[in-house]
Design a protein around this motif. Structure first.
Motif, PDB file in Angstrom:
ATOM      1  N   UNK A 118      28.793  42.140  41.591  1.00  0.00           N
ATOM      2  CA  UNK A 118      30.515  42.133  42.438  1.00  0.00           C
ATOM      3  C   UNK A 118      31.633  42.041  41.950  1.00  0.00           C
ATOM      4  N   UNK A 119      30.756  41.182  40.705  1.00  0.00           N
ATOM      5  CA  UNK A 119      32.061  40.024  41.324  1.00  0.00           C
ATOM      6  C   UNK A 119      33.014  40.529  39.851  1.00  0.00           C
ATOM      7  N   UNK A 120      32.375  41.478  39.230  1.00  0.00           N
ATOM      8  CA  UNK A 120      33.255  41.239  37.876  1.00  0.00           C
ATOM      9  C   UNK A 120      34.681  41.279  37.866  1.00  0.00           C
ATOM     10  N   UNK A 121      35.362  42.589  38.809  1.00  0.00           N
ATOM     11  CA  UNK A 121      36.378  42.131  38.469  1.00  0.00           C
ATOM     12  C   UNK A 121      37.132  41.246  38.824  1.00  0.00           C
ATOM     13  N   UNK A 122      36.434  40.628  39.867  1.00  0.00           N
ATOM     14  CA  UNK A 122      37.274  38.624  39.760  1.00  0.00           C
ATOM     15  C   UNK A 122      37.802  37.798  38.547  1.00  0.00           C
ATOM     16  N   UNK A 123      36.583  37.832  37.616  1.00  0.00           N
ATOM     17  CA  UNK A 123      35.803  37.036  36.448  1.00  0.00           C
ATOM     18  C   UNK A 123      37.037  37.762  35.456  1.00  0.00           C
ATOM     19  N   UNK A 124      37.222  39.214  35.526  1.00  0.00           N
ATOM     20  CA  UNK A 124      37.908  39.952  34.661  1.00  0.00           C
ATOM     21  C   UNK A 124      39.500  39.171  34.523  1.00  0.00           C
ATOM     22  N   UNK A 125      39.733  39.097  36.214  1.00  0.00           N
ATOM     23  CA  UNK A 125      41.159  38.699  36.397  1.00  0.00           C
ATOM     24  C   UNK A 125      41.649  37.283  36.026  1.00  0.00           C
TER      25      UNK A 125
END
Lengths: 235, 158
Positions: free
Chosen positions: A19-26
């Protein structure tokens, strides 16, 4: 759509990113932007190293045609403080299957960039160099052990409460010596390497049994000797 | 113009992850591969002519990143694979059997099978994405089907 396709899609539709993947990429992209200028200089340096390797291999008469199947060569790698010889078998461009004397098997691949940012695949010896220049942090029982080439350090007490640890290896042969370990999965930690220290982090020298007490002068070392530093817990 | 990251993740994230997982067979490595792909997307100056072009580019870069992932293999073990698979909550046990059977194929077969059955690509398109000859792709698909048919109940002849 045939039945096989339906079954396949139904099965693989169970796979989802965290779920937190986009935040990690950001977050990573933010770091990338910050480091952009430094990375350009890394490309040039990597190109110089790779260029040198290719010349050496050519002189030795070894063939590393990138996409020829079945080329096998023995390469020495440091594994948890022990040097082991592994058989590298090129299967596809940039991908190698490995097997050591104990029958441990797996795959490894890698690439680098030339001075223009073009991707270049690594061969087995270059991959071995990358592996050997990467420290690893593993859980051994209830302890955490940092391995680098033939050295090992018990760093259990240096891991911070949030699970991170900043390490600096002083090795004249390796420019990528600042490592930020940030995540544990199973019995090992993952991290990334950098050429510069993390801002605001003070590193303390380690000896083979752990941290040198603060304020103790670092023992005199021979020129070219590898030394390891990391932060103390909570700092 | 590069699309918004959250939009890209929403639209392509899971399918890129599935492609990477079919190669890595490990959650963290597969996510790292997708992350590497997205970072390259935002670094790249590539002009995408269409959604299809973008999708094929993303898949190619993810596949290459999954193969190249800088992670030592000996730190992995099968426990993490089993635990992760158990956590996926397959409704039908045959779905799990299928994924296990596919992931047990040799790596070079897995991604060909995945691009064909999951992404619906034809041989020629798979050959372009993986930079292989069409004959190589056909052979790998043929061999994979033979193995899957032997392992999986109800896998049909094609």
């Amino acid at each position: 759509m045939n039945k096989n396709t339906q079954r396949y899609q139904r099965s693989f539709q169970n796979l989802h990113l965290s779920e937190d993947f986009p935040e990690r990429v950001e977050a990573q992209l933010g770091k990338e932007r910050k480091d952009k200028e430094m990375k350009i200089s890394n490309f040039a340096r990597a190109a110089a190293v790779i260029g040198a390797c290719v010349v050496t291999l050519g002189a030795g008469g070894l063939c590393y045609a990138a996409d020829v199947c079945g080329i096998r060569t023995q390469v020495g790698v440091w594994l948890n403080g022990q040097k082991v010889m592994v058989e590298a078998d090129s299967e596809e461009r940039g991908a190698f299957n490995w097997e050591d004397a104990n029958g441990n098997t797996g795959a490894y691949g890698g690439n680098t960039f030339d001075e223009n940012g073009n991707e270049m695949w690594l061969n087995a010896e270059e991959l071995a160099e990358v592996i050997n220049n990467d420290p690893s942090l593993r859980k051994v029982g209830d302890r955490a052990v940092l391995y680098y080439k033939n050295l090992s350090f018990d760093v259990t007490d240096q891991i911070r409460e949030d699970g991170t640890m900043y390490v600096h290896i002083e090795d004249p042969l390796n420019p990528y010596t600042y490592i930020n370990f940030d995540e544990i999965a199973e019995d090992h930690y993952s991290g990334w390497t950098d050429e510069v220290p993390e801002e605001g982090i003070e590193y303390y020298e380690l000896d083979a049994t752990g941290l040198t007490p603060e304020g103790t002068p670092a023992p005199k070392r021979q020129e070219g000797e590898i030394r390891a530093f990391c932060v103390t817990a909570g700092k | 113009m590069t699309p918004d990251l959250k939009e890209i993740c929403k639209k392509y994230g899971d399918r890129l992850y599935a492609a990477a997982f079919s190669i890595c067979r490990q959650q963290q490595d597969a996510e790292d591969a997708v992350q590497e792909c997205l970072i390259r997307l935002y670094r790249s100056d590539t002009e995408f002519e269409s959604e299809e072009h973008l999708k094929a580019w993303l898949l190619r870069v993810t596949v290459n990143a999954a193969k190249s992932i800088r992670r030592t293999f000996w730190n992995r073990n099968r426990t993490s694979y089993e635990e992760y698979m158990d956590s996926l909550g397959f409704e039908d046990p045959s779905d799990r059997s299928l994924m296990d059977a596919v992931l047990a194929l040799p790596e070079k077969y897995r991604i060909v099978v995945h691009l064909h059955y999951y992404e619906g690509y034809r041989t020629r398109e798979i050959a372009q994405i993986l930079e292989l000859s069409e004959n190589t792709v056909k052979t790998r698909l043929f061999n994979s089907r033979k193995i899957l048919k032997a392992k999986l109940e109800g896998w049909e002849d094609e």
